[in-house]
Design a protein around this motif. Structure first.
Motif, PDB file in Angstrom:
ATOM      1  N   GLY A  57       1.854 -15.366  -0.202  1.00  0.00           N
ATOM      2  CA  GLY A  57       2.241 -13.901   0.110  1.00  0.00           C
ATOM      3  C   GLY A  57       1.801 -13.330   1.473  1.00  0.00           C
ATOM      4  O   GLY A  57       2.532 -13.077   2.153  1.00  0.00           O
ATOM      5  N   PRO A  58       0.417 -13.714   1.558  1.00  0.00           N
ATOM      6  CA  PRO A  58       0.068 -13.429   3.114  1.00  0.00           C
ATOM      7  C   PRO A  58       0.716 -14.206   4.174  1.00  0.00           C
ATOM      8  O   PRO A  58       0.905 -15.491   3.840  1.00  0.00           O
ATOM      9  CB  PRO A  58      -1.344 -13.200   3.257  1.00  0.00           C
ATOM     10  CG  PRO A  58      -1.666 -14.275   2.156  1.00  0.00           C
ATOM     11  CD  PRO A  58      -0.769 -14.162   1.207  1.00  0.00           C
ATOM     12  N   HIS A 177      -0.903  -7.062  -2.715  1.00  0.00           N
ATOM     13  CA  HIS A 177      -1.504  -5.871  -1.944  1.00  0.00           C
ATOM     14  C   HIS A 177      -0.849  -5.706  -0.471  1.00  0.00           C
ATOM     15  O   HIS A 177      -0.838  -4.623  -0.001  1.00  0.00           O
ATOM     16  CB  HIS A 177      -2.764  -5.685  -1.708  1.00  0.00           C
ATOM     17  CG  HIS A 177      -3.518  -6.753  -1.119  1.00  0.00           C
ATOM     18  ND1 HIS A 177      -3.640  -6.703   0.316  1.00  0.00           N
ATOM     19  CD2 HIS A 177      -3.942  -8.093  -1.270  1.00  0.00           C
ATOM     20  CE1 HIS A 177      -4.275  -7.743   0.883  1.00  0.00           C
ATOM     21  NE2 HIS A 177      -4.567  -8.756   0.219  1.00  0.00           N
ATOM     22  N   HIS A 178      -0.584  -6.811   0.088  1.00  0.00           N
ATOM     23  CA  HIS A 178       0.323  -6.732   1.494  1.00  0.00           C
ATOM     24  C   HIS A 178       1.481  -6.049   1.460  1.00  0.00           C
ATOM     25  O   HIS A 178       1.949  -5.336   2.269  1.00  0.00           O
ATOM     26  CB  HIS A 178       0.597  -8.171   1.885  1.00  0.00           C
ATOM     27  CG  HIS A 178      -0.673  -9.063   1.834  1.00  0.00           C
ATOM     28  ND1 HIS A 178      -1.023  -9.831   0.745  1.00  0.00           N
ATOM     29  CD2 HIS A 178      -1.665  -9.546   2.737  1.00  0.00           C
ATOM     30  CE1 HIS A 178      -2.098 -10.861   0.922  1.00  0.00           C
ATOM     31  NE2 HIS A 178      -2.414 -10.345   2.056  1.00  0.00           N
ATOM     32  N   ASP A 179       2.187  -6.157   0.364  1.00  0.00           N
ATOM     33  CA  ASP A 179       3.421  -5.469   0.285  1.00  0.00           C
ATOM     34  C   ASP A 179       3.066  -3.893   0.149  1.00  0.00           C
ATOM     35  O   ASP A 179       3.791  -3.010   0.637  1.00  0.00           O
ATOM     36  CB  ASP A 179       4.115  -5.755  -1.075  1.00  0.00           C
ATOM     37  CG  ASP A 179       4.622  -7.029  -1.045  1.00  0.00           C
ATOM     38  OD1 ASP A 179       5.212  -7.482  -0.063  1.00  0.00           O
ATOM     39  OD2 ASP A 179       4.368  -7.890  -1.970  1.00  0.00           O
ATOM     40  N   VAL A 180       2.269  -3.411  -0.696  1.00  0.00           N
ATOM     41  CA  VAL A 180       1.677  -1.953  -0.605  1.00  0.00           C
ATOM     42  C   VAL A 180       1.311  -1.359   0.589  1.00  0.00           C
ATOM     43  O   VAL A 180       1.747  -0.510   0.954  1.00  0.00           O
ATOM     44  CB  VAL A 180       0.449  -1.885  -1.558  1.00  0.00           C
ATOM     45  CG1 VAL A 180       0.280  -0.516  -1.722  1.00  0.00           C
ATOM     46  CG2 VAL A 180       0.912  -2.332  -2.937  1.00  0.00           C
ATOM     47  N   GLU A 181       0.516  -2.231   1.427  1.00  0.00           N
ATOM     48  CA  GLU A 181       0.084  -1.952   2.889  1.00  0.00           C
ATOM     49  C   GLU A 181       1.298  -1.663   3.749  1.00  0.00           C
ATOM     50  O   GLU A 181       1.144  -0.886   4.845  1.00  0.00           O
ATOM     51  CB  GLU A 181      -1.104  -2.807   3.125  1.00  0.00           C
ATOM     52  CG  GLU A 181      -2.269  -2.692   2.163  1.00  0.00           C
ATOM     53  CD  GLU A 181      -3.145  -4.011   2.262  1.00  0.00           C
ATOM     54  OE1 GLU A 181      -2.876  -4.947   2.962  1.00  0.00           O
ATOM     55  OE2 GLU A 181      -4.204  -4.112   1.736  1.00  0.00           O
ATOM     56  N   PRO A 189       6.531   4.225  -0.640  1.00  0.00           N
ATOM     57  CA  PRO A 189       5.778   3.837  -1.647  1.00  0.00           C
ATOM     58  C   PRO A 189       6.030   2.433  -1.989  1.00  0.00           C
ATOM     59  O   PRO A 189       7.359   1.880  -1.653  1.00  0.00           O
ATOM     60  CB  PRO A 189       6.336   4.961  -2.718  1.00  0.00           C
ATOM     61  CG  PRO A 189       7.751   5.196  -2.655  1.00  0.00           C
ATOM     62  CD  PRO A 189       7.716   5.116  -0.828  1.00  0.00           C
ATOM     63  N   CYS A 190       5.189   1.864  -2.831  1.00  0.00           N
ATOM     64  CA  CYS A 190       5.456   0.389  -3.299  1.00  0.00           C
ATOM     65  C   CYS A 190       5.460   0.293  -4.652  1.00  0.00           C
ATOM     66  O   CYS A 190       4.485   0.993  -5.418  1.00  0.00           O
ATOM     67  CB  CYS A 190       4.557  -0.730  -2.528  1.00  0.00           C
ATOM     68  SG  CYS A 190       4.847  -2.235  -3.251  1.00  0.00           S
ATOM     69  N   VAL A 191       6.682  -0.277  -5.457  1.00  0.00           N
ATOM     70  CA  VAL A 191       6.674  -0.683  -6.823  1.00  0.00           C
ATOM     71  C   VAL A 191       5.966  -2.027  -6.973  1.00  0.00           C
ATOM     72  O   VAL A 191       6.672  -3.191  -6.475  1.00  0.00           O
ATOM     73  CB  VAL A 191       8.076  -0.365  -7.170  1.00  0.00           C
ATOM     74  CG1 VAL A 191       8.083  -0.818  -8.599  1.00  0.00           C
ATOM     75  CG2 VAL A 191       8.517   1.054  -7.292  1.00  0.00           C
ATOM     76  N   GLY A 192       4.720  -2.106  -7.643  1.00  0.00           N
ATOM     77  CA  GLY A 192       4.350  -3.645  -7.742  1.00  0.00           C
ATOM     78  C   GLY A 192       4.817  -4.163  -9.044  1.00  0.00           C
ATOM     79  O   GLY A 192       5.050  -3.295 -10.062  1.00  0.00           O
ATOM     80  N   VAL A 193       4.690  -5.649  -8.876  1.00  0.00           N
ATOM     81  CA  VAL A 193       5.476  -6.208 -10.112  1.00  0.00           C
ATOM     82  C   VAL A 193       4.310  -7.232 -10.374  1.00  0.00           C
ATOM     83  O   VAL A 193       3.725  -7.829  -9.510  1.00  0.00           O
ATOM     84  CB  VAL A 193       6.755  -6.770  -9.816  1.00  0.00           C
ATOM     85  CG1 VAL A 193       7.913  -5.872  -9.375  1.00  0.00           C
ATOM     86  CG2 VAL A 193       6.529  -7.766  -8.618  1.00  0.00           C
ATOM     87  N   LEU A 203      -2.652  -4.684  -7.286  1.00  0.00           N
ATOM     88  CA  LEU A 203      -1.542  -3.655  -6.884  1.00  0.00           C
ATOM     89  C   LEU A 203      -2.065  -2.436  -6.966  1.00  0.00           C
ATOM     90  O   LEU A 203      -1.875  -1.403  -6.119  1.00  0.00           O
ATOM     91  CB  LEU A 203      -0.422  -4.184  -7.867  1.00  0.00           C
ATOM     92  CG  LEU A 203       0.457  -5.349  -7.353  1.00  0.00           C
ATOM     93  CD1 LEU A 203       1.304  -5.909  -8.410  1.00  0.00           C
ATOM     94  CD2 LEU A 203       1.205  -5.348  -6.121  1.00  0.00           C
ATOM     95  N   ALA A 204      -2.567  -2.110  -8.156  1.00  0.00           N
ATOM     96  CA  ALA A 204      -3.054  -0.624  -8.694  1.00  0.00           C
ATOM     97  C   ALA A 204      -4.295  -0.154  -7.532  1.00  0.00           C
ATOM     98  O   ALA A 204      -4.324   0.698  -7.036  1.00  0.00           O
ATOM     99  CB  ALA A 204      -3.690  -0.556 -10.010  1.00  0.00           C
ATOM    100  N   GLY A 205      -5.045  -1.259  -7.265  1.00  0.00           N
ATOM    101  CA  GLY A 205      -6.462  -1.153  -6.476  1.00  0.00           C
ATOM    102  C   GLY A 205      -5.709  -0.831  -4.939  1.00  0.00           C
ATOM    103  O   GLY A 205      -6.495  -0.006  -4.299  1.00  0.00           O
ATOM    104  N   ALA A 206      -4.652  -1.464  -4.528  1.00  0.00           N
ATOM    105  CA  ALA A 206      -4.073  -1.217  -3.265  1.00  0.00           C
ATOM    106  C   ALA A 206      -3.418  -0.031  -3.244  1.00  0.00           C
ATOM    107  O   ALA A 206      -2.965   0.649  -2.141  1.00  0.00           O
ATOM    108  CB  ALA A 206      -3.197  -2.496  -2.973  1.00  0.00           C
ATOM    109  N   GLY A 207      -2.898   0.818  -4.302  1.00  0.00           N
ATOM    110  CA  GLY A 207      -2.531   2.010  -4.311  1.00  0.00           C
ATOM    111  C   GLY A 207      -0.825   1.991  -4.468  1.00  0.00           C
ATOM    112  O   GLY A 207      -0.314   2.722  -3.960  1.00  0.00           O
ATOM    113  N   ALA A 208      -0.693   0.801  -5.150  1.00  0.00           N
ATOM    114  CA  ALA A 208       0.938   0.978  -5.556  1.00  0.00           C
ATOM    115  C   ALA A 208       1.270   2.305  -6.268  1.00  0.00           C
ATOM    116  O   ALA A 208       0.664   2.950  -7.151  1.00  0.00           O
ATOM    117  CB  ALA A 208       1.282  -0.169  -6.314  1.00  0.00           C
TER     118      ALA A 208
END
Length: 226
Positions: A57-58, A177-181, A189-193, A203-208
């Motif tokens: 991911g990163p 979380h990199h996607d959310v950021e 906004p980001c929809v996390g999967v 994902l929730a912790g990053a603010g999705a």
């Protein structure tokens, strides 16, 4: 590149950005094998399962420094080996997640423009999506990092996709979380999967804006954001 089912969304159509690894495709086997080879090339112990998960991911080579604790010179040496073996064929050790082709086809048929925005090198991303047959859905293009470092990181890649688009942007869909950021850097906004490599808590912790458990749930999450 035409969209499926005969629909040709314009540049003014809503744009949806998708991460690649862990979102559209399971690239784990090829990446893990390449990381193991890269670690062995500099005399490191084989990364454990948690480290391997965190490395998907990163962007590299920063991820080698952050996850494995190596210095910059070692990370660069690992990067050279990684590119040799991954680009040499292991990037094709990838499968499309169940439900993803239907998801992309449905969104494109609704008139959305779809793009890939990935931290992996653009050349690799193009080869992967063509290899698995997803390129026909991506009318808005495939955006990724550049080998020379001129483009790196999720925020920079998302910026390229936005610069190429004239219409509204709905969201970025991703698994880490990199996607959310990266989305947040552009006010998106980001929809996390959860079927990828991050998981619901990350994902929730990053603010999705939303977190979903199956590709079939993505359209409703996107509709709530339109």
């Amino acid at each position: 590149m035409s969209s499926p089912r005969g629909h040709s969304p314009s540049l003014r159509s809503p744009l949806i950005c998708f991460d690649l690894d862990g979102t559209l495709v399971d690239s784990g086997p090829g990446i893990r094998a390449s990381v193991r080879r890269a670690a062995a090339s500099v005399g490191l112990a084989e990364p454990d399962d948690e480290q391997l998960r965190a490395l998907i991911g990163p962007p590299f080579p920063e991820a080698f420094r952050d996850v494995l604790g190596v210095d910059a010179a070692t990370a660069d040496a690992m990067m050279a080996t990684y590119r040799e073996v991954y680009g040499g064929g292991l990037l094709r050790e990838v499968t499309v997640y169940d439900g993803v082709p239907d998801l992309l086809a449905d969104l494109a048929a609704r008139g959305d423009r779809l793009a890939v925005t990935t931290s992996k090198p653009r050349a690799y991303a193009h080869e992967v999506v063509a290899h698995v047959g997803l390129d026909k859905y991506l009318a808005a293009g495939v955006f990724g990092a550049e080998f020379d470092g001129s483009v790196e990181g999720k925020a920079a890649v998302v910026g390229l996709a936005l610069a190429a688009h004239d219409g509204p942007v709905v969201a970025l869909v991703g698994d880490r979380h990199h996607d959310v950021e990266g989305a947040r850097a552009h006010g998106l906004p980001c929809v996390g999967v959860t079927w990828g490599f991050g998981g619901r808590d990350e994902l929730a912790g990053a603010g999705a804006a939303a977190v979903v458990d199956a590709p079939a749930a993505v359209p409703a999450a996107l509709d709530a954001l339109r």
